[in-house]
Design a protein around this motif. Sequence first.
Motif, PDB file in Angstrom:
ATOM      1  N   LEU A 153      73.567 -95.001 -15.599  1.00 17.35           N
ATOM      2  CA  LEU A 153      73.994 -93.716 -16.175  1.00 17.35           C
ATOM      3  C   LEU A 153      74.000 -92.555 -15.189  1.00 17.35           C
ATOM      4  N   LEU A 154      73.651 -92.795 -13.929  1.00 20.89           N
ATOM      5  CA  LEU A 154      73.512 -91.680 -12.989  1.00 20.89           C
ATOM      6  C   LEU A 154      74.796 -90.897 -12.789  1.00 20.89           C
ATOM      7  N   MET A 155      75.877 -91.584 -12.467  1.00 23.17           N
ATOM      8  CA  MET A 155      77.123 -90.860 -12.223  1.00 23.17           C
ATOM      9  C   MET A 155      77.677 -90.260 -13.513  1.00 23.17           C
ATOM     10  N   THR A 156      77.430 -90.935 -14.626  1.00 23.96           N
ATOM     11  CA  THR A 156      77.802 -90.376 -15.923  1.00 23.96           C
ATOM     12  C   THR A 156      77.063 -89.068 -16.159  1.00 23.96           C
ATOM     13  N   ALA A 157      75.765 -89.070 -15.868  1.00 18.01           N
ATOM     14  CA  ALA A 157      74.956 -87.869 -16.074  1.00 18.01           C
ATOM     15  C   ALA A 157      75.462 -86.715 -15.232  1.00 18.01           C
ATOM     16  N   ALA A 158      75.799 -86.989 -13.977  1.00 17.96           N
ATOM     17  CA  ALA A 158      76.291 -85.930 -13.098  1.00 17.96           C
ATOM     18  C   ALA A 158      77.593 -85.345 -13.635  1.00 17.96           C
ATOM     19  N   ALA A 159      78.497 -86.224 -14.115  1.00 17.40           N
ATOM     20  CA  ALA A 159      79.779 -85.755 -14.641  1.00 17.40           C
ATOM     21  C   ALA A 159      79.595 -84.956 -15.928  1.00 17.40           C
ATOM     22  N   VAL A 160      78.725 -85.434 -16.807  1.00 17.36           N
ATOM     23  CA  VAL A 160      78.469 -84.726 -18.066  1.00 17.36           C
ATOM     24  C   VAL A 160      77.822 -83.372 -17.795  1.00 17.36           C
ATOM     25  N   GLY A 161      76.912 -83.321 -16.828  1.00 20.03           N
ATOM     26  CA  GLY A 161      76.287 -82.048 -16.472  1.00 20.03           C
ATOM     27  C   GLY A 161      77.282 -81.053 -15.923  1.00 20.03           C
ATOM     28  N   ASP A 162      78.188 -81.530 -15.082  1.00 25.96           N
ATOM     29  CA  ASP A 162      79.232 -80.643 -14.550  1.00 25.96           C
ATOM     30  C   ASP A 162      80.106 -80.080 -15.674  1.00 25.96           C
ATOM     31  N   ARG A 163      80.358 -80.888 -16.701  1.00 25.90           N
ATOM     32  CA  ARG A 163      81.260 -80.480 -17.783  1.00 25.90           C
ATOM     33  C   ARG A 163      80.554 -79.593 -18.809  1.00 25.90           C
ATOM     34  N   TRP A 164      79.386 -79.992 -19.311  1.00 24.90           N
ATOM     35  CA  TRP A 164      78.747 -79.290 -20.419  1.00 24.90           C
ATOM     36  C   TRP A 164      77.567 -78.408 -20.020  1.00 24.90           C
ATOM     37  N   GLY A 165      77.262 -78.383 -18.757  1.00 23.43           N
ATOM     38  CA  GLY A 165      76.185 -77.518 -18.290  1.00 23.43           C
ATOM     39  C   GLY A 165      75.003 -78.311 -17.777  1.00 23.43           C
ATOM     40  N   ARG A 166      74.687 -78.095 -16.504  1.00 21.65           N
ATOM     41  CA  ARG A 166      73.623 -78.875 -15.870  1.00 21.65           C
ATOM     42  C   ARG A 166      72.261 -78.593 -16.482  1.00 21.65           C
ATOM     43  N   ARG A 189      81.255 -77.219  -4.886  1.00 19.20           N
ATOM     44  CA  ARG A 189      81.739 -77.637  -6.196  1.00 19.20           C
ATOM     45  C   ARG A 189      81.583 -79.136  -6.430  1.00 19.20           C
ATOM     46  N   PHE A 190      81.312 -79.905  -5.379  1.00 19.04           N
ATOM     47  CA  PHE A 190      81.129 -81.347  -5.533  1.00 19.04           C
ATOM     48  C   PHE A 190      79.657 -81.764  -5.481  1.00 19.04           C
ATOM     49  N   LEU A 191      78.745 -80.810  -5.541  1.00 19.05           N
ATOM     50  CA  LEU A 191      77.319 -81.138  -5.417  1.00 19.05           C
ATOM     51  C   LEU A 191      76.845 -82.076  -6.518  1.00 19.05           C
ATOM     52  N   GLY A 192      77.281 -81.840  -7.762  1.00 16.34           N
ATOM     53  CA  GLY A 192      76.854 -82.689  -8.867  1.00 16.34           C
ATOM     54  C   GLY A 192      77.300 -84.128  -8.677  1.00 16.34           C
ATOM     55  N   LYS A 193      78.548 -84.313  -8.314  1.00 12.58           N
ATOM     56  CA  LYS A 193      79.082 -85.661  -8.112  1.00 12.58           C
ATOM     57  C   LYS A 193      78.433 -86.339  -6.912  1.00 12.58           C
ATOM     58  N   ALA A 194      78.203 -85.577  -5.844  1.00 11.94           N
ATOM     59  CA  ALA A 194      77.571 -86.151  -4.657  1.00 11.94           C
ATOM     60  C   ALA A 194      76.137 -86.578  -4.950  1.00 11.94           C
ATOM     61  N   SER A 195      75.392 -85.753  -5.688  1.00 10.15           N
ATOM     62  CA  SER A 195      74.011 -86.109  -6.007  1.00 10.15           C
ATOM     63  C   SER A 195      73.964 -87.304  -6.948  1.00 10.15           C
ATOM     64  N   GLY A 196      74.965 -87.433  -7.841  1.00 11.39           N
ATOM     65  CA  GLY A 196      75.029 -88.597  -8.715  1.00 11.39           C
ATOM     66  C   GLY A 196      75.258 -89.877  -7.928  1.00 11.39           C
ATOM     67  N   ALA A 197      76.176 -89.831  -6.962  1.00 16.96           N
ATOM     68  CA  ALA A 197      76.438 -91.001  -6.127  1.00 16.96           C
ATOM     69  C   ALA A 197      75.199 -91.372  -5.308  1.00 16.96           C
ATOM     70  N   ALA A 211      67.978 -90.786 -15.575  1.00 16.43           N
ATOM     71  CA  ALA A 211      69.317 -90.664 -15.004  1.00 16.43           C
ATOM     72  C   ALA A 211      69.910 -89.284 -15.245  1.00 16.43           C
ATOM     73  N   PHE A 212      69.474 -88.619 -16.305  1.00 19.87           N
ATOM     74  CA  PHE A 212      69.971 -87.281 -16.601  1.00 19.87           C
ATOM     75  C   PHE A 212      69.064 -86.201 -16.013  1.00 19.87           C
ATOM     76  N   VAL A 213      68.046 -86.626 -15.268  1.00 14.38           N
ATOM     77  CA  VAL A 213      67.135 -85.675 -14.630  1.00 14.38           C
ATOM     78  C   VAL A 213      67.406 -85.570 -13.134  1.00 14.38           C
ATOM     79  N   MET A 214      67.369 -86.703 -12.416  1.00 17.02           N
ATOM     80  CA  MET A 214      67.368 -86.647 -10.961  1.00 17.02           C
ATOM     81  C   MET A 214      68.637 -86.066 -10.338  1.00 17.02           C
ATOM     82  N   PRO A 215      69.843 -86.550 -10.696  1.00 17.25           N
ATOM     83  CA  PRO A 215      71.025 -85.974 -10.032  1.00 17.25           C
ATOM     84  C   PRO A 215      71.236 -84.514 -10.396  1.00 17.25           C
ATOM     85  N   LEU A 216      70.877 -84.149 -11.627  1.00 14.44           N
ATOM     86  CA  LEU A 216      71.042 -82.757 -12.040  1.00 14.44           C
ATOM     87  C   LEU A 216      69.963 -81.870 -11.434  1.00 14.44           C
TER      88      LEU A 216
END
Length: 457
Positions: free
Chosen positions: A71-84, A387-395, A123-128
Amino acid sequence: MPTHTRTAGEPAVEGRTRTWVLVITSVASLMVVLDALVVATALTAIRTDLGASLAELEWTVNAYGLGFAVLLMTAAAVGDRWGRRKVFAAGVAVFAGASLVCAAAPDVGTLIAGRLLQGAGAAFVMPLALALLSSAFPGELRPRALGVFASVSGVAVPLGPLVGGAVVAGVSWQWIFWINVPIGAALAFLTLTKIGESRGPDSAVDVPGLVLAGAGTFGLMWALVQGGVVPAVAGCATLVLFVLWERRAAHPMLPLHLFRSRRFSAANVVIFFHWASAFGVVFFMAQFLQTGLGYGPLAAGLALAPWGLTTVIVPQWVGRRIGRFGEWPFVVAGLGLHALAMVWLALVAGPATGYAAIVVPMVLSGTGIALCLPAAQSAVLTSVEPRFLGKASGAFSSMRQLGGAFGVALLVVGFSKAGSYASGEQFSRGFTAAVLTGAALAVVGALAGSLIPRKVR
């Protein structure tokens, strides 16, 4: 309550809010990493209390990594969309609730299910946490902030086995999970009241990308933990489809152009092998002290403490020097030192080994691990646009968790080929094979680290 919503490209926050971001994200990461490690000294008690087999013990550790990685990359994408901030707080709450399930587990199956849910929350904690921290601090201050963040996370290395051992010896293994419930509640409250909201640039969620990434990661993780060619092939095939989709997606969850940066790509490979070696060795080290040398859980936790004490100090020292020397010297030297320490440990390990013979290589190993982590984080998070920090941290976080599962699975194979739980002598033989496997993984990581560009950008 902070109400201003920033996008990733806006200037970093100032003053007190920045301090709150650093404190909250660091403590949350400590809790998450601690639970990946605190189980180490409790494994023997869990095996005895719940009648768990070696495979079930492996699942107790890797179910956490499975939920985490999928769920890591999912979490990063969801955080970028709905608020980290909101997604980070939700992850902390899920983690706390899952800890309650683990604490109340009547059998090993329930414990494994709780660990899986814990990993999902993590998974919704670390990348965010990394994304919130990186967006709060400007580029010139980010390596130092990441050094502090890594130091606090690093406290989990000595504290995890020590807390696990103390709790198991003083109360019961269930309390290593009960403690997360009030801490998680407090962190969720502080997140919502002390941190301002931030988002990534995309207004849409890449649903096909989320599904393909999650399914592919699940297949690989399942193959690593459970074995089998079919899930491995299915996982790889699904990830190939994910890459093909991301190349044409209007709003990709993982922009593939990030991997054109040698810095970004090499650092992600580094963290995979770094955590594969470190986490795999942690899995066996606490058991070696108890099963191989006959230590009690508290004594084992105390014995492991010097291994991780350097992870409190070294990352801050590294963070202050990355700007001058770049990341690659710390990555290569760190993983090289860890590999040498594992070879040393393999040479001296045995059922009659005294503590004095293993404490020095443990300290050297902890120093090497601590040298590498903040440098790898810095290489990833300073090689992308804000602007790509969330996605990079998820990866980055995904590669770390996949590496952890890979390392445990590979070291278990090495252990099983050479030893068993039948006696201290048999366990020591398996342990020797396991840590030599960990040394080989560290060498591969060091070679990848040598590809990080020498010049600081």
